[in-house]
Design an enzyme around this catalytic site. Structure first.
Site, PDB file in Angstrom:
ATOM      1  N   ARG A  58      -0.250   2.322   0.187  1.00 18.76           N
ATOM      2  CA  ARG A  58       1.205   2.509   0.304  1.00 18.76           C
ATOM      3  C   ARG A  58       1.861   1.614   1.353  1.00 18.76           C
ATOM      4  O   ARG A  58       3.084   1.601   1.472  1.00 18.76           O
ATOM      5  CB  ARG A  58       1.503   3.995   0.577  1.00 18.76           C
ATOM      6  CG  ARG A  58       1.164   4.850  -0.630  1.00 18.76           C
ATOM      7  CD  ARG A  58       1.360   6.321  -0.348  1.00 18.76           C
ATOM      8  NE  ARG A  58       2.753   6.681  -0.217  1.00 18.76           N
ATOM      9  CZ  ARG A  58       3.177   7.914   0.057  1.00 18.76           C
ATOM     10  NH1 ARG A  58       2.305   8.887   0.237  1.00 18.76           N
ATOM     11  NH2 ARG A  58       4.450   8.173   0.159  1.00 18.76           N
ATOM     12  N   PRO A 108      -4.965   9.545   7.254  1.00 19.95           N
ATOM     13  CA  PRO A 108      -5.597   9.637   8.555  1.00 19.95           C
ATOM     14  C   PRO A 108      -4.766  10.374   9.603  1.00 19.95           C
ATOM     15  O   PRO A 108      -3.747   9.891  10.068  1.00 19.95           O
ATOM     16  CB  PRO A 108      -5.797   8.175   8.967  1.00 19.95           C
ATOM     17  CG  PRO A 108      -5.344   7.365   7.797  1.00 19.95           C
ATOM     18  CD  PRO A 108      -4.406   8.232   7.046  1.00 19.95           C
ATOM     19  N   GLU A 109      -5.259  11.530   9.963  1.00 20.73           N
ATOM     20  CA  GLU A 109      -4.789  12.205  11.158  1.00 20.73           C
ATOM     21  C   GLU A 109      -5.846  11.914  12.222  1.00 20.73           C
ATOM     22  O   GLU A 109      -6.759  11.121  11.974  1.00 20.73           O
ATOM     23  CB  GLU A 109      -4.638  13.714  10.898  1.00 20.73           C
ATOM     24  CG  GLU A 109      -3.653  14.020   9.762  1.00 20.73           C
ATOM     25  CD  GLU A 109      -3.414  15.500   9.545  1.00 20.73           C
ATOM     26  OE1 GLU A 109      -3.419  16.261  10.529  1.00 20.73           O
ATOM     27  OE2 GLU A 109      -3.233  15.906   8.395  1.00 20.73           O
ATOM     28  N   HIS A 129      -5.167  -3.925  -2.651  1.00 25.48           N
ATOM     29  CA  HIS A 129      -4.592  -3.411  -1.402  1.00 25.48           C
ATOM     30  C   HIS A 129      -5.440  -3.710  -0.160  1.00 25.48           C
ATOM     31  O   HIS A 129      -5.230  -3.099   0.876  1.00 25.48           O
ATOM     32  CB  HIS A 129      -4.310  -1.902  -1.483  1.00 25.48           C
ATOM     33  CG  HIS A 129      -3.520  -1.514  -2.695  1.00 25.48           C
ATOM     34  ND1 HIS A 129      -2.256  -2.011  -2.951  1.00 25.48           N
ATOM     35  CD2 HIS A 129      -3.817  -0.695  -3.730  1.00 25.48           C
ATOM     36  CE1 HIS A 129      -1.815  -1.501  -4.096  1.00 25.48           C
ATOM     37  NE2 HIS A 129      -2.751  -0.710  -4.589  1.00 25.48           N
TER      38      HIS A 129
END
Length: 276
Positions: free
Chosen positions: A112, A2-3, A93
Site C-alpha cells: 500500500r 506492523p505494530e 511491490h
DNA sequence: CAAGTTACCTGACGGC
DNA sequence: TGCCGTCAGGTAACTT
C-alpha cells in the site's frame, strides 16, 4: 501489519544477516512511499558503508552505519523487510533493494506504500530522540511508562482510552490489534473516557500492555494476511487473539458475545461483560 | 487546544 | 465473469 511486536520481529530477524555487512548498491523501482524515497542521499551516504547496529524505536526500524549515517524505516500498514539472494525473483511491490557485499539483498516490500524511509546524515550529530522522535512517547517496556504517567497525561481529557493508547505521543508502538487485546486483558472498555479511569486501572493496563506485547513478540508477531519475518516465516499470535476480529463469537472468559464498534475510525472489539 | 474526520494506496471479499 | 462498495496492521494533515 506492523505494530511494535512485528517491527521487533523484523528487527531481530534481519539483524544477524546485516550486522557488519556493507551495502554495495541500492535499487529503487521509482515508486514513492508516503514520502519521497531519498534515493540520492541513500546512494551517497550508504553505498560502501557498513551496518554496525540495528534497533527498533516505536514502530520504526533504525539502521546505524559506520559513518554515523542513520536509515529510519517505517512500515505503514503493509511494509516489510526481508533477506533474499540476489538472484531470487523480485516480488511485486519490492520498492527498494539494498545489495550487500555477500551477494544477498535486503528488500523493502510495501503493497500500500504507506511506509516511509528517512535518512539522517552523519554530520547531523543531533540527538535523534530530540529531533525525529521529539513527539514520540515512551517505549512500553521502560520505567517512564507507568500508570501514574498515563493518569497524569489523561487529566482534563475526554478521549476514549483506545484512541489514547493508540496515539504514539502517549506510548509508542500500540496499534489496533494490541490496543484491543490489551484493553480486554485489563478489563477496560475501548470506549471508556480516559478521565474516568482510576490509577489502579491504569496500572493494570500498563502491566497488560507489556504482557500482551511480550507474548506477541515471542509468537513472532501476528499474521493476519501476509506478515512474515526476515526468513519468510509467519507469526502466530493471531491464535491468541481474545477479541480482535472476534465479533459475534463467545468470550473465552465468560461466553458473552464479543461486540464490535467503531472508535476513532478504527474497528474495536470488546466483551461487554468482562470490560467495564 | 482537544477530538473527530479524511486522505494517502492496493488488494481481497461479498453482494448483485 | 465483472463491477461496486467496504474494509484492512498507520499516521499526519485537515476541520470542528
Amino acid at each position: 501489519m506492523p505494530e511494535l511486536p512485528e517491527v521487533e520481529v523484523i528487527c531481530r530477524g534481519i539483524r544477524p544477516f546485516l550486522i557488519d555487512r556493507t551495502i554495495r548498491t541500492i535499487y529503487h523501482n521509482g515508486k514513492n512511499l508516503r514520502h519521497e524515497v531519498p534515493v540520492e542521499a541513500m546512494n551517497r551516504e550508504l553505498t560502501n558503508n557498513r551496518i554496525v547496529n540495528i534497533e527498533r524505536r516505536a514502530k520504526y526500524l533504525l539502521l546505524h552505519f559506520e559513518t554515523s549515517a542513520l536509515l529510519i524505516i517505517h512500515f505503514g500498514m503493509t511494509g516489510n523487510l526481508g533477506i533474499f539472494s540476489r538472484s531470487s525473483p523480485i516480488a511485486k511491490h519490492d520498492h527498494v533493494r539494498f545489495l550487500l557485499d555477500n551477494g544477498t539483498e535486503l528488500r523493502f516490500n510495501d503493497t500500500r506504500r504507506f511506509g516511509s524511509i528517512h535518512i539522517i546524515y552523519p554530520d547531523e550529530q543531533v540527538n535523534i530522540e530530540q529531533v525525529f522522535f521529539k513527539t514520540t512517547g515512551p517505549e512500553p517496556f521502560t520505567d517512564d511508562f507507568s500508570g501514574r504517567y498515563l493518569q497524569k497525561i489523561a487529566r482534563g481529557r475526554s478521549q476514549p482510552v483506545k484512541t489514547f493508547i493508540m496515539t504514539n505521543q502517549t506510548v509508542a508502538g500500540i496499534g489496533n490489534i494490541y490496543a484491543n487485546e490489551s484493553l480486554f486483558a485489563a478489563g477496560i472498555r475501548p470506549s471508556r473516557k480516559v478521565n474516568t479511569i482510576s490509577l489502579k486501572s491504569w496500572d493494570r493496563l500498563v502491566a497488560e500492555i507489556r504482557k500482551v506485547l511480550k507474548h506477541a513478540i515471542s509468537c513472532g508477531g501476528s499474521t493476519i494476511s501476509d506478515f512474515v519475518n526476515a526468513s519468510q516465516e509467519r507469526g502466530y499470535f493471531q491464535m491468541n487473539f481474545k477479541v480482535y476480529d472476534k465479533n459475534g463469537q463467545a468470550c473465552t472468559t465468560c461466553s458473552s458475545t464479543i461486540k464490535k464498534m467503531t472508535i476513532g475510525g478504527r474497528t474495536s472489539y470488546y466483551c461487554p461483560n468482562c470490560q467495564k
